[in-house]
Design a protein around this motif. Structure first.
Motif, PDB file in Angstrom:
ATOM      1  N   LEU A   6       0.851  -1.183  -0.001  1.00 36.21           N
ATOM      2  CA  LEU A   6       0.003   0.068   0.027  1.00 36.21           C
ATOM      3  C   LEU A   6       0.942   1.026   0.078  1.00 36.21           C
ATOM      4  O   LEU A   6       1.746   1.417   0.887  1.00 36.21           O
ATOM      5  CB  LEU A   6      -0.915  -0.078   1.142  1.00 36.21           C
ATOM      6  N   CYS A   7       0.787   2.040  -1.234  1.00 37.70           N
ATOM      7  CA  CYS A   7       1.630   3.383  -1.098  1.00 37.70           C
ATOM      8  C   CYS A   7       0.892   4.631  -0.869  1.00 37.70           C
ATOM      9  O   CYS A   7      -0.022   4.580  -1.644  1.00 37.70           O
ATOM     10  CB  CYS A   7       2.303   3.125  -2.458  1.00 37.70           C
ATOM     11  N   VAL A   8       1.365   5.286   0.195  1.00 36.23           N
ATOM     12  CA  VAL A   8       0.553   6.746   0.153  1.00 36.23           C
ATOM     13  C   VAL A   8       1.463   7.577  -0.669  1.00 36.23           C
ATOM     14  O   VAL A   8       2.640   7.783  -0.390  1.00 36.23           O
ATOM     15  CB  VAL A   8       0.510   7.057   1.511  1.00 36.23           C
ATOM     16  N   GLN A   9       0.856   8.330  -1.487  1.00 37.06           N
ATOM     17  CA  GLN A   9       1.498   9.369  -2.440  1.00 37.06           C
ATOM     18  C   GLN A   9       0.589  10.639  -2.614  1.00 37.06           C
ATOM     19  O   GLN A   9      -0.524  10.639  -2.452  1.00 37.06           O
ATOM     20  CB  GLN A   9       1.424   8.592  -3.741  1.00 37.06           C
ATOM     21  N   VAL A  52       2.170  -7.462   4.357  1.00 38.29           N
ATOM     22  CA  VAL A  52       1.840  -6.104   3.852  1.00 38.29           C
ATOM     23  C   VAL A  52       2.819  -5.175   4.206  1.00 38.29           C
ATOM     24  O   VAL A  52       3.340  -5.090   5.380  1.00 38.29           O
ATOM     25  CB  VAL A  52       0.299  -5.523   4.359  1.00 38.29           C
ATOM     26  N   ARG A  53       3.212  -4.255   3.256  1.00 36.15           N
ATOM     27  CA  ARG A  53       4.115  -3.140   3.293  1.00 36.15           C
ATOM     28  C   ARG A  53       3.446  -1.806   3.150  1.00 36.15           C
ATOM     29  O   ARG A  53       2.585  -1.782   2.257  1.00 36.15           O
ATOM     30  CB  ARG A  53       5.191  -3.337   2.324  1.00 36.15           C
ATOM     31  N   VAL A  54       3.527  -1.027   3.837  1.00 38.67           N
ATOM     32  CA  VAL A  54       3.109   0.425   3.677  1.00 38.67           C
ATOM     33  C   VAL A  54       4.284   1.308   3.442  1.00 38.67           C
ATOM     34  O   VAL A  54       5.244   1.496   4.375  1.00 38.67           O
ATOM     35  CB  VAL A  54       2.234   0.938   5.007  1.00 38.67           C
ATOM     36  N   VAL A  55       3.956   1.991   2.387  1.00 35.15           N
ATOM     37  CA  VAL A  55       4.986   2.731   1.900  1.00 35.15           C
ATOM     38  C   VAL A  55       4.469   4.088   1.759  1.00 35.15           C
ATOM     39  O   VAL A  55       3.491   4.496   1.283  1.00 35.15           O
ATOM     40  CB  VAL A  55       5.683   2.448   0.405  1.00 35.15           C
ATOM     41  N   ILE A  56       5.416   5.234   2.513  1.00 32.75           N
ATOM     42  CA  ILE A  56       4.965   6.774   2.534  1.00 32.75           C
ATOM     43  C   ILE A  56       5.880   7.550   1.837  1.00 32.75           C
ATOM     44  O   ILE A  56       6.917   7.303   1.836  1.00 32.75           O
ATOM     45  CB  ILE A  56       4.961   7.165   4.016  1.00 32.75           C
ATOM     46  N   ARG A  62       9.658  10.690  -3.014  1.00 34.81           N
ATOM     47  CA  ARG A  62      10.680   9.928  -2.391  1.00 34.81           C
ATOM     48  C   ARG A  62      10.073   9.110  -1.121  1.00 34.81           C
ATOM     49  O   ARG A  62       9.238   9.772  -0.594  1.00 34.81           O
ATOM     50  CB  ARG A  62      11.882  10.929  -1.874  1.00 34.81           C
ATOM     51  N   VAL A  63      10.729   8.005  -1.048  1.00 33.75           N
ATOM     52  CA  VAL A  63      10.277   7.203   0.075  1.00 33.75           C
ATOM     53  C   VAL A  63      10.808   8.101   1.409  1.00 33.75           C
ATOM     54  O   VAL A  63      11.708   8.257   1.670  1.00 33.75           O
ATOM     55  CB  VAL A  63      10.759   5.931  -0.057  1.00 33.75           C
ATOM     56  N   ALA A  64       9.615   8.344   2.325  1.00 31.01           N
ATOM     57  CA  ALA A  64       9.831   8.876   3.698  1.00 31.01           C
ATOM     58  C   ALA A  64       9.791   7.947   4.726  1.00 31.01           C
ATOM     59  O   ALA A  64      10.206   8.163   5.623  1.00 31.01           O
ATOM     60  CB  ALA A  64       8.890   9.996   3.662  1.00 31.01           C
TER      61      ALA A  64
END
Length: 78
Positions: A6-9, A52-56, A62-64
């Motif tokens: 899940l990517c927050v963009q 599950v991975r959460v990527v912010i 850029r990955v924070a």
């Protein structure tokens, strides 16, 4: 099984959670709200047996930060 990410963009007019399952995308006005919802989804999905991975990402893509949620099945083996 591969992790579900899940990517927050940043998105025009707010923030979105992008998910590869069914090309799902949810929109939020607040980045904090999108991040909190992504973590809540990840907890539910891991309880149902998915890793599950959460990527912010920041506003520049850029990955924070990133968090991994292990499936309940994997935790039972520990």
């Amino acid at each position: 099984m591969e992790d579900l990410t899940l990517c927050v963009q940043a998105a025009p007019g707010g923030w979105r959670i992008a998910c590869p399952v069914g090309d799902l995308s949810l929109m939020f006005l607040s980045g904090a709200e999108a991040e909190a919802k992504a973590h809540a989804f990840a907890e539910r999905l891991s309880a149902s047996g998915r890793d599950v991975r959460v990527v912010i990402e920041d506003r520049h893509g850029r990955v924070a930060g990133a968090t991994r949620y292990f499936s309940a099945d994997e935790l039972a083996l520990i």
